[in-house]
Motif scaffolding. Sequence first.
Motif, mmCIF file in Angstrom:
data_model
loop_
_atom_site.group_PDB
_atom_site.id
_atom_site.type_symbol
_atom_site.label_atom_id
_atom_site.label_comp_id
_atom_site.label_asym_id
_atom_site.label_seq_id
_atom_site.Cartn_x
_atom_site.Cartn_y
_atom_site.Cartn_z
ATOM 1 N N LYS A 32 -12.401 -25.758 -4.590
ATOM 2 C CA LYS A 32 -13.430 -25.598 -5.630
ATOM 3 C C LYS A 32 -13.969 -26.966 -6.045
ATOM 4 O O LYS A 32 -15.167 -27.136 -6.232
ATOM 5 N N GLN A 35 -16.002 -28.580 -3.234
ATOM 6 C CA GLN A 35 -17.319 -27.926 -3.156
ATOM 7 C C GLN A 35 -18.297 -28.627 -4.109
ATOM 8 O O GLN A 35 -19.434 -28.932 -3.755
ATOM 9 N N GLU A 39 -21.741 -30.758 -3.275
ATOM 10 C CA GLU A 39 -23.054 -30.504 -3.877
ATOM 11 C C GLU A 39 -23.612 -31.783 -4.513
ATOM 12 O O GLU A 39 -24.789 -32.098 -4.380
ATOM 13 N N HIS A 89 -17.501 -28.549 5.452
ATOM 14 C CA HIS A 89 -18.212 -27.876 4.353
ATOM 15 C C HIS A 89 -19.330 -28.773 3.815
ATOM 16 O O HIS A 89 -20.428 -28.302 3.547
ATOM 17 N N HIS A 90 -19.007 -30.063 3.636
ATOM 18 C CA HIS A 90 -20.003 -30.990 3.076
ATOM 19 C C HIS A 90 -21.209 -31.129 4.006
ATOM 20 O O HIS A 90 -22.341 -31.238 3.541
ATOM 21 N N ILE A 93 -23.282 -28.061 3.463
ATOM 22 C CA ILE A 93 -23.994 -28.130 2.170
ATOM 23 C C ILE A 93 -25.207 -29.070 2.299
ATOM 24 O O ILE A 93 -26.308 -28.757 1.842
#
Length: 98
Positions: A32, A35, A39, A89-90, A93
């Motif tokens: 979390k 994430q 962002e 993930h980055h 994003i």
Amino acid sequence: MTQATDPELLRLRSSIDNLDAALVHLLAERFKVTQRVGELKATKGLPPADPDREKRQIERLRALAVEAQLDPEFAEKFLTFIVTEVVRHHERIAKDHA
Ligand SMILES: C=C(O[C@@H]1C=C(C(=O)O)C=C[C@H]1O)C(=O)O
């Protein structure tokens, strides 16, 4: 006595189950936070990965592992496995943000 009824084994496995649950919750909280970092980086145009930060984390975790009598090689592999997923993930994003 079968494996499934040995009381000592049952007690130990119950403890393992609690620890596994704690690990899942800790990982969920970590993802979390990462994430949000992903962002933030996408908004500010910062790169998804920070190899210098990763190096420092590995050194720190290896030292903590030695103190805790955990194999430092394992601790490094474990952190690298997680961070690789975070960076993936980055990247996603950043792509979605572009
Ligand atoms: C979370 C970050 O992004 C990446 C992921 C990291 C991690 O999961 O700990 C560490 C460094 C970065 O490669 C960060 O830069 O702090």
